[in-house]
Design an enzyme around this catalytic site. Structure first.
Site, mmCIF file in Angstrom:
data_model
loop_
_atom_site.group_PDB
_atom_site.id
_atom_site.type_symbol
_atom_site.label_atom_id
_atom_site.label_comp_id
_atom_site.label_asym_id
_atom_site.label_seq_id
_atom_site.Cartn_x
_atom_site.Cartn_y
_atom_site.Cartn_z
ATOM 1 N N CYS A 1 0.924 -1.177 -0.209
ATOM 2 C CA CYS A 1 -0.139 -0.051 -0.086
ATOM 3 C C CYS A 1 0.896 1.279 -0.049
ATOM 4 C CB CYS A 1 -0.923 -0.061 1.195
ATOM 5 S SG CYS A 1 -1.990 -0.958 1.516
ATOM 6 N N GLY B 1 -1.017 0.770 -4.894
ATOM 7 C CA GLY B 1 -2.089 0.157 -4.792
ATOM 8 C C GLY B 1 -3.212 1.020 -5.559
ATOM 9 N N ASN C 1 1.017 0.414 5.981
ATOM 10 C CA ASN C 1 1.425 -0.340 5.029
ATOM 11 C C ASN C 1 2.283 -1.381 5.543
ATOM 12 O OD1 ASN C 1 4.203 0.149 2.638
ATOM 13 N ND2 ASN C 1 2.414 -1.345 2.557
ATOM 14 N N GLY C 2 1.794 -2.665 5.014
ATOM 15 C CA GLY C 2 2.468 -3.786 5.649
ATOM 16 C C GLY C 2 1.241 -4.794 5.887
ATOM 17 N N TYR D 1 10.517 -4.733 -7.779
ATOM 18 C CA TYR D 1 9.276 -4.374 -8.631
ATOM 19 C C TYR D 1 8.530 -3.329 -7.845
ATOM 20 C CZ TYR D 1 4.387 -4.988 -9.814
ATOM 21 O OH TYR D 1 3.216 -4.818 -9.918
#
Ligand code: PIN
Length: 488
Positions: free
Chosen positions: A2, A29, A103-104, A256
């Protein structure tokens, strides 16, 4: 994965800046977006929904979301469901008005849910692990209040969060009327950076690129286990967790996830990809026979990420680099479409070949990684249909054999093409004449070149070595049962 952002400004209305920062983080995201802003009267305004940033916010909402401090989020669903009620930020109103973005992915969510219900007496209403996290934080704040709210109690609260929560969490929270609190898990798995414009205007964000694009200066990474408070006067203070800190940033950010123009943990993502290309070229040279190497006519990247690594790779192999695939920039990601059949069709809608670059040639295709292998299989087929004689395929990342539990939506283990298959079997499965993978050691060296002081990365999806406790066979099985089946 995210994207998160928080801005505290001395004068300007932050809502447009948060909106712009979220569009810069949109690659992290595309499933949902949200924003919460607090004004000088202490009122919180929030809006969140499923969709791209540009679709979620309209002019009317933007006028309503005015204030000088706020946080925002773009979601790629990794835990929980795709319901819009699970879009972030999350809000609780006790012990204070708190909003939080994350995020995570947490590893011990089930245990925490039970504890929250039984011990903390808090109600959790969604499947989202972020709702669990905000309640743990709120509960910890309540437990550590010492009369007035002050930085000290916030640090004690985060200390409690670290001791209860296991997993990956880069967090930005806002305590209405007090300020912004940003913290990163003691492994620093997901990125988080801080930057500023002047002494009292600051931004915390997942990637440095959102700072740069908005005219902020990148100050530094938020350190693993560090908590930074930016109070309502713009004053910054920070504290470091005194438990175990073991810096292991996720290597997949470099493969990526992150934008090439970002810098994470002082490592320029673009440079790390150039280096991956150089290492991969060496691996190709040592894997292919002289005859095979000689007969390669052209090297073709599969857009977009692998374009960077293919440049030095082609130079090192002394082969021409050609653009053989064109990507439709306007198509949404395929993961929003349920079911395998639709997904297969979508690759063709997303990529098209420039046939003259394939016709009667032996081609070497480069991709950043192979996850399920569905896309790779169709790409090899497209290359053949465009007239390629031989199709060699190389991946800048090693075989992905294990699920990622720290916030990258990777399919469960049976769906990974490299799970229980040899390289030759994978090569056969995707229809290539030969498949070459980067070695993990080389991937690590490539990324480390940018910051040799980092001793370890989270490389769990390649070697199954998880950097936190709690990831065992039982956990992985539960995860695969609960996972949303979406495509990376
Ligand atoms: C896509 C980068 N990259 C392409 C993501 C496809 C795996 N896939 C992971 C390869 S982009 S598959 O360039 O950034 O748009 O192995 O699951 O088929």
């Amino acid at each position: 994965m995210c994207g998160i952002v928080g801005i505290k400004s001395d004068k300007e209305n932050v809502c447009l800046s948060i909106y712009n920062a979220l569009t810069v983080l949109q690659h992290r995201g595309q499933d949902a977006a949200g924003m919460a802003v607090s004004d000088s009267n202490g009122f919180l305004k929030m809006h969140k929904d499923n969709g791209l940033v540009r679709d979620v916010f309209n002019e009317e909402q933007m006028y309503r979301l005015s204030g000088s401090i706020g946080i925002g989020h773009v979601r790629y669903p990794t835990a929980g469901t795709m319901k819009n009620s699970e879009a972030q930020p999350f809000y609780v109103n006790s012990p204070f008005g708190i909003v939080l973005v994350h995020n995570g992915n947490l590893v011990n969510t089930s245990k925490l849910r039970k504890e929250l219900y039984d011990e903390d007496k808090r109600h959790i209403n969604t499947q989202s692990d972020t709702e669990v996290l905000i309640n743990i934080f709120a509960s910890a704040l309540e437990n550590n209040l010492d009369g007035e709210l002050n930085n000290e109690c916030i640090y004690k609260a985060v200390n409690e969060v670290h001791s209860r929560v296991v997993g990956a969490y880069s967090v930005i929270a806002m305590i209405i009327g007090y300020g912004m609190v940003a913290f990163r898990d003691p492994n620093g798995i997901r990125p988080l950076v801080i930057g500023s414009k002047n002494d009292s205007t600051h931004m915390v964000a997942s990637e440095s690129v959102s700072l740069e694009c908005l005219g902020y200066r990148l100050d530094r990474d938020v350190e693993p286990g560090e908590t930074i408070i930016i109070d309502s006067h713009g004053k910054i203070d920070s504290w470091k967790y005194n438990g175990d800190i073991n810096r292991t940033p996720c290597i997949f950010e470099f493969v990526y996830l992150a934008r090439p123009d970002s810098t994470i943990e002082k490592i320029n993502v673009y440079e790390s990809r150039l280096s991956m290309g150089r290492y991969l070229a060496e691996k190709i040279k040592s894997t292919l026979s002289k005859k095979e190497l000689d007969e390669i006519d052209v090297v073709i990247p599969i857009p977009d990420t692998s374009k960077t690594s293919t440049v030095p790779l082609s130079i090192s192999l002394n082969k021409e680099l050609k653009e053989g695939f064109v990507k439709n920039r306007y198509i949404g990601r395929t993961f929003i479409m349920p079911g395998q059949k639709v997904r297969k069709k979508s690759v063709r809608q997303k990529l098209n070949t420039i046939d003259i670059e394939f016709k009667d040639k032996n081609v070497l295709l480069i991709d950043d990684s192979i996850v399920r292998g569905n896309t790779s299989k169709q790409i090899v087929q497209m290359a053949r249909e465009a007239g390629a004689k031989k199709v060699y395929f190389a991946s800048a990342a090693p075989p992905i054999k294990f699920p990622n539990v720290y916030g990258i939506d990777m399919p469960f283990v049976e769906e990974l093409i490299a799970h229980n298959r040899s390289i030759d079997e994978i090569s056969k499965e995707i229809g290539a004449d030969k498949l070459i993978y980067q070695d993990l050691e080389d991937l690590v060296s490539a990324v480390k070149e940018g910051n040799p002081s980092i001793e370890n990365f989270d490389t769990s999806c390649f070697n199954g070595e998880y950097v936190t406790v709690g990831v065992d066979a039982d956990f992985l099985e539960n995860l695969s049962n609960s996972r949303i089946k979406s495509e990376l």
